[in-house]
Design an enzyme around this catalytic site. Structure first.
Site, mmCIF file in Angstrom:
data_model
loop_
_atom_site.group_PDB
_atom_site.id
_atom_site.type_symbol
_atom_site.label_atom_id
_atom_site.label_comp_id
_atom_site.label_asym_id
_atom_site.label_seq_id
_atom_site.Cartn_x
_atom_site.Cartn_y
_atom_site.Cartn_z
ATOM 1 N N ASN A 5 0.657 -1.243 -0.655
ATOM 2 C CA ASN A 5 -0.118 -0.253 0.055
ATOM 3 C C ASN A 5 0.405 1.454 0.084
ATOM 4 O O ASN A 5 0.620 2.473 0.369
ATOM 5 C CB ASN A 5 -1.130 0.145 1.358
ATOM 6 C CG ASN A 5 -1.854 -1.211 1.007
ATOM 7 O OD1 ASN A 5 -2.372 -1.780 0.450
ATOM 8 N ND2 ASN A 5 -2.120 -1.653 2.261
ATOM 9 N N SER A 27 -4.322 -5.550 1.290
ATOM 10 C CA SER A 27 -5.187 -6.717 2.097
ATOM 11 C C SER A 27 -6.130 -7.316 1.608
ATOM 12 O O SER A 27 -6.032 -8.646 2.374
ATOM 13 C CB SER A 27 -4.636 -6.913 3.726
ATOM 14 O OG SER A 27 -3.340 -6.439 3.784
#
Length: 435
Positions: free
Chosen positions: A339, A409
């Site tokens: 991320n 995720s």
């Protein structure tokens, strides 16, 4: 990895003077083992390292020789307040390497020097940091309408027609994460798992590895994990990921799962402040049906592994050996891309060969602003505003709940679930390459 549970890490860079660097290079013999330095920048200090001694060498066969090798390497590090550095073996990994630990934290320059001293032993193949990884989220379920990833738009995974043909029956998915919490929308699809966290402080369950994969909470206070690292409540990250894979579906409750008749083996590797590469590598081996010393065999080897976790650097040999072993046993390994809004080439283990690296998209079908990108991405999936199973506790477990998370995720378990759908209807098991 989940965006909401991934604080920004303050990078600390250490510049070695030319004379110091020259001394290090001159001190390294021609037959030195490979020193893998990419993990050094992941934290300002380190205490755990992974050393691979050559097969059949004296340190492998003889504990006295191993202790001597470690003592020689430690002797090359300056004493601290008159006390020599202690360096001891922690354990052997399933992939054949050894975890060692110093008795005090070393800064990056000291860590590099120790790694080079360890590698100076001609019996050593390679040395790397034992790096800490962190978490990277038409049934009648009451909140199904909020799960845009299962919708019918061009941005969704278009899974509804697939459910007429496949639901994941007979397939096992291992979720290697923070463990699992009690949840009525998940329990029926959870198989026995394992807790691979070897550090008692990280585990919070009073000990090391055991057969209880329950998530004890991964909360921490300001500066507990490292200086400048802000505190966070428990994420219940593994429960969220597991729900996207295989929440119980068509039960007039909560949410749906991608492969809702598949079973999930929860494997706990992330606790307070994250989890070590060495524990994650052993978990990959075990989840795929391999042997880990001191751990009972996995009665339900996984056809698919989901790794919604990661860190910075290049793919380490330890990760690659564990992944290659899993793939060789027929297990497909799905990994969150990270991320950091940067090229996935700098995100481990998503940058390892033999994995499916998953980026995140929005409900508009665009790349999520936080998602890593690049030619190393294999596929993308919904990863922003993903509703799934959770827990209400801020520190220790509370009651079952639901929440929306953002992150690669959350994208990865969509892909892991689709792999489970594929395997459930394949005439014979698909190899990872076929997947």
């Amino acid at each position: 990895m989940s965006q909401v549970t991934q604080p920004r890490v303050r990078r600390v860079w250490v510049v070695l003077g030319a004379s110091v660097l020259s001394s290090l290079l001159l001190a390294t013999p021609a037959l030195a083992g490979d020193v893998q330095l990419s993990g050094l920048q992941s934290a300002p200090t380190h205490q755990r390292f992974i050393v691979k001694y050559r097969d059949g060498s004296a340190p492998v066969a003889n504990t006295t020789a191993l202790a001597s090798s470690l003592k020689t390497a430690a002797a090359g590090i300056a004493s601290n307040q008159g006390r020599a550095l202690g360096l001891q073996q922690v354990r052997r990994l399933a992939v054949g390497s050894t975890v060692v630990r110093t008795d005090r934290a070393l800064d990056q320059a000291e860590s590099e020097l120790l790694m080079r001293k360890l590698a100076a032993d001609p019996n050593v193949e390679y040395v790397e940091v034992d790096q800490i990884m962190r978490a990277t989220l038409t049934p009648n379920d009451t909140r199904f309408s909020e799960q845009w990833g299962f919708g019918t738009s061009n941005a969704s995974i278009n899974v509804r027609p697939a459910w007429d043909k496949a639901t994941g029956t007979g397939v096992v998915v291992a979720v290697i994460d923070t463990g699992i919490t009690n949840h009525p929308d998940l329990n029926a699809n959870i198989l026995p798992g394992y807790d691979f966290i070897s550090d008692a402080a990280m585990a919070r369950d009073g000990g090391g590895r055991d057969s209880n994969p329950n998530d004890e909470g991964d909360w921490y206070g300001d500066n507990e994990c490292q200086a400048g690292y802000p505190g966070s409540n428990s994420s219940w990250h593994g429960t969220h990921v597991a729900g996207t894979v295989a929440a119980v579906t068509n039960n007039s409750t909560g949410v749906a799962g991608t492969a809702f008749n598949a079973k999930v083996v929860p494997v706990r590797v992330l606790g307070k402040c994250g989890g070590y590469t060495s524990d994650i590598a052993d978990a990959i081996v075990w989840a795929s049906g391999g042997t880990v010393s001191g751990v009972p065999a996995n009665a339900n080897p996984a056809e698919v592994i989901n790794l919604s976790l990661g860190g910075g650097g290049s793919c380490s040999t330890t990760y690659q050996n564990a992944i290659n072993g899993a793939v060789g046993r027929g297990t497909t390994v799905v990994v969150a891309a990270g991320n950091s809004n940067t090229n996935v080439s700098s995100s481990v283990p998503a940058n390892c060969p033999n994995v499916i690296a998953v980026a995140a998209t929005t409900s508009a079908g665009a790349r999520a602003s936080f998602s890593n990108y690049g030619t190393g991405i294999d596929i993308s999936a919904p990863g922003q505003g993903i509703l799934s199973t959770l827990n209400s506790g801020t520190t220790t477990p509370g009651s079952a709940s639901y929440a929306s998370y953002n992150g690669t995720s959350m994208a990865a378990p969509h892909v892991a679930g689709v792999v489970a759908l594929m395997q459930s209807v394949a005439p014979s098991p698909l190899s990872p390459a076929q997947v």
